[in-house]
Design a protein around this motif. Structure first.
Motif, PDB file in Angstrom:
ATOM      1  N   VAL A 216       0.841  -1.206   0.000  1.00 44.56           N
ATOM      2  CA  VAL A 216       0.000   0.000   0.000  1.00 44.56           C
ATOM      3  C   VAL A 216       0.883   1.266   0.000  1.00 44.56           C
ATOM      4  CG1 VAL A 216      -0.154   0.065   2.549  1.00 44.56           C
ATOM      5  CG2 VAL A 216      -1.978   1.097   1.182  1.00 44.56           C
ATOM      6  N   ILE A 217       0.346   2.320  -0.612  1.00 47.23           N
ATOM      7  CA  ILE A 217       1.027   3.632  -0.585  1.00 47.23           C
ATOM      8  C   ILE A 217       0.311   4.468   0.482  1.00 47.23           C
ATOM      9  CG2 ILE A 217       1.519   5.727  -1.929  1.00 47.23           C
ATOM     10  CD1 ILE A 217       1.191   3.947  -4.475  1.00 47.23           C
ATOM     11  N   VAL A 218       1.046   5.008   1.443  1.00 47.19           N
ATOM     12  CA  VAL A 218       0.419   5.839   2.476  1.00 47.19           C
ATOM     13  C   VAL A 218       1.037   7.234   2.434  1.00 47.19           C
ATOM     14  CG1 VAL A 218      -0.049   6.139   4.949  1.00 47.19           C
ATOM     15  CG2 VAL A 218       0.004   3.829   3.969  1.00 47.19           C
ATOM     16  N   ILE A 219       0.212   8.221   2.141  1.00 47.80           N
ATOM     17  CA  ILE A 219       0.674   9.609   2.167  1.00 47.80           C
ATOM     18  C   ILE A 219       0.220  10.138   3.531  1.00 47.80           C
ATOM     19  CG2 ILE A 219       0.633  11.855   0.968  1.00 47.80           C
ATOM     20  CD1 ILE A 219       1.491   9.483  -0.887  1.00 47.80           C
ATOM     21  N   ASP A 220       1.164  10.259   4.436  1.00 42.37           N
ATOM     22  CA  ASP A 220       0.841  10.555   5.842  1.00 42.37           C
ATOM     23  C   ASP A 220       0.986  12.062   6.100  1.00 42.37           C
ATOM     24  OD1 ASP A 220       0.144   9.965   8.440  1.00 42.37           O
ATOM     25  OD2 ASP A 220       1.999   8.903   8.947  1.00 42.37           O
ATOM     26  N   VAL A 221      -0.125  12.754   5.978  1.00 39.04           N
ATOM     27  CA  VAL A 221      -0.119  14.218   6.135  1.00 39.04           C
ATOM     28  C   VAL A 221      -0.246  14.588   7.614  1.00 39.04           C
ATOM     29  CG1 VAL A 221      -1.300  16.356   5.436  1.00 39.04           C
ATOM     30  CG2 VAL A 221      -1.234  14.428   3.867  1.00 39.04           C
ATOM     31  N   SER A 222      -0.885  13.729   8.393  1.00 37.09           N
ATOM     32  CA  SER A 222      -1.180  14.067   9.786  1.00 37.09           C
ATOM     33  C   SER A 222       0.091  14.370  10.570  1.00 37.09           C
ATOM     34  CB  SER A 222      -1.917  12.910  10.467  1.00 37.09           C
ATOM     35  OG  SER A 222      -3.115  12.640   9.792  1.00 37.09           O
ATOM     36  N   GLN A 223      -0.017  15.356  11.435  1.00 35.62           N
ATOM     37  CA  GLN A 223       1.051  15.697  12.378  1.00 35.62           C
ATOM     38  C   GLN A 223       0.457  15.730  13.761  1.00 35.62           C
ATOM     39  OE1 GLN A 223       4.289  16.075  12.183  1.00 35.62           O
ATOM     40  NE2 GLN A 223       4.368  15.651   9.987  1.00 35.62           N
ATOM     41  N   PRO A 224       0.815  14.835  14.685  1.00 36.85           N
ATOM     42  CA  PRO A 224       1.782  13.764  14.517  1.00 36.85           C
ATOM     43  C   PRO A 224       1.322  12.723  13.482  1.00 36.85           C
ATOM     44  CG  PRO A 224       1.107  14.019  16.834  1.00 36.85           C
ATOM     45  CD  PRO A 224       0.215  14.855  16.026  1.00 36.85           C
TER      46      PRO A 224
END
Ligand code: NAP
Length: 319
Positions: A216-224
Motif C-alpha cells: 500500500v502507498i500511504v501519504i501521511d499528512v497528519s502531524q503527529p
C-alpha cells in the motif's frame, strides 16, 4: 507584512530539540528571522499533541489566544499561521478570528498543504508506475479541512474512493459536495485501498498492520503521523511518504527545530508566501479551491516546492 507560525510540541521530547534561547516560561518563540526582507517568528505552545486533544478545548483556545496577542503586541505580527492541531481546536481558525483581542490575519496553511498532498500522490504513483484510474483511494479525516479539499480534487481521478470519518452526519454532508465513485465509512476501512491519505486530528498513530494491504502507498499528512516508524520497519512493503513537506531553499534561514533539515511544512511555506505577497486576508475554515491553486503558483514563484519524496525525513531511494 510580519508573520508568525503558532504551533505546539508533537511529543514531550521536542522541547529538548528547541534552541534553549527560544524556550520561555509559558511559550516557545524564536528571535526575528529575515527571509529576503520578509520577517517572521516561529512560536508555539508547550502542549503536546495528546494534550492539545485531551485538555478542555476552552483552555487550549485561551492559550492560543494569549500567545497570539503576545506576538501581536510584542513583535508587531500581523499574520499568524495555525500549525498542526491548533487548526482543529479553533474550528479551522474561525474561532481565533472572532476574538477581539487579536486584530491580525489568520491562515491555517491547509490550502498549500492540500495542493502539495495531491502533488505527493501523483509523484508517488509516477515513481511506482501506477495509474490512479486502476486504484482505490482511502482518505482518513475526509470531512476535515485538508480531507475535504483533497477529496474534491482526487476522487474523480481514482477508480473508487473510501472516505473515512468518525461522524455519520458529517460524512453525509460531505457526500453532497463530491462527484465520482465513492463510499463513506465510520471505521478504518482501508484494507482494500491501494493508496491511503491520512489527514486526521488523531494525536497518535492510527493505522495498524491489519488496516494495510500489501504494497500500500500511504501519504501521511497528519502531524503527529498516523503511521508509525516502527510499523514501517516491520512492514517494508509499505510505501510511506511524508505528506505536507516542501523543500526549503538555502537562501531562507527558517529551519524549524525537530523537522528534517532542508524541509519545511507546506502550511508554514504558505504563510511565508502570503507574507511575501503582502496579502491581507484570512484563510480559515473550508478551502477555496481558487486559493489552493494560487498557493501552487506561489510555491513555484518562491521555490518552496516538493522536489523529493521522503519517509520520516529520509529521501526515498532512486527519486
Ligand atoms: N504536513 C503539514 O504541513 C500539515 C499542514 C497542516 C495540517 N497538518 C496535519 O493534518 C491533519 C489534518 O489537519 P486539518 O487542519 O485538516 O484538521 P481538521 O480540519 O481538524 O480535520 C481533522 C479531521 O480528522 C478527523 N479525525 C480525528 N480523529 C479521527 C479518527 N480517529 N478517525 C477518523 N477521523 C478522525 C476529525 O473528525 P472529527 O471532527 O469528527 O473529530 C476531523 O474531521 C492534522 O494532523 C494536522 O496536524 C499537516
Amino acid at each position: 507584512m510580519k508573520f508568525a507560525t503558532l504551533g505546539h510540541l508533537m511529543i514531550e521530547k521536542n522541547i529538548e530539540q528547541m534552541p534553549k534561547e527560544w524556550v520561555y516560561d509559558k511559550w516557545i518563540y524564536s528571535p526575528e528571522m529575515n527571509l529576503n526582507g520578509t520577517k517572521g517568528h516561529i512560536t508555539g505552545l508547550k502542549l503536546t499533541a495528546k494534550e492539545m486533544m485531551s485538555i478542555p478545548i476552552e483552555k487550549v483556545r485561551q492559550e492560543i489566544l494569549d500567545l497570539a496577542v503576545f506576538i501581536q503586541d510584542e513583535f508587531n505580527v500581523e499574520l499568524i499561521q495555525l500549525g498542526a492541531l491548533t487548526t482543529s481546536v479553533t474550528s479551522g481558525g474561525k474561532w481565533l478570528v472572532e476574538q477581539k483581542e487579536y486584530n491580525g490575519f489568520v491562515n491555517h496553511g491547509d490550502s498549500y498543504t492540500s495542493a502539495v498532498t495531491c502533488q505527493t500522490v501523483f509523484k508517488s504513483l509516477k515513481k511506482l508506475e501506477k495509474n490512479p484510474g486502476d486504484l482505490t483511494l482511502a482518505i482518513i479525516g475526509a470531512y476535515g479541512i485538508i480531507g475535504e479539499a483533497v477529496s474534491k480534487i482526487l476522487i474523480t481521478q481514482f477508480k473508487h474512493s473510501i472516505l473515512i470519518g468518525r461522524r455519520e452526519n458529517k460524512l453525509k454532508e460531505l457526500e453532497t459536495k463530491l462527484k465520482g465513485s465513492f463510499e463513506t465509512a465510520t471505521d478504518i476501512k482501508t484494507k482494500n485501498a491501494d493508496v491511503i491519505i491520512t489527514a486526521t486530528s488523531h494525536p497518535t498513530a492510527l493505522l495498524k498492520s491489519k488496516h494495510l494491504k500489501k504494497n500500500v502507498i500511504v501519504i501521511d499528512v497528519s502531524q503527529p503521523p498516523n503511521l508509525s516508524y516502527n510499523l514501517c520497519q516491520k512492514r517494508p512493503d509499505i510505501f510511506r511518504v511524508d505528506g505536507g513537506f516542501v523543500d526549503l531553499p538555502k537562501q531562507y534561514p527558517f529551519q524549524i527545530p525537530a523537522i528534517p533539515k532542508g524541509k519545511i511544512f507546506s502550511c508554514v511555506a504558505e504563510v511565508i508566501m502570503q507574507a511575501m505577497e503582502k496579502e491581507k486576508q484570512n484563510h480559515i475554515g473550508s478551502i477555496d479551491i481558487k486559493h489552493l491553486k494560487k498557493t501552487g503558483e506561489w510555491g513555484k514563484k518562491y521555490k518552496l516546492t516538493l522536489n523529493e519524496l521522503t519517509n520520516f525525513g529520509i529521501k526515498i531511494k532512486s527519486d
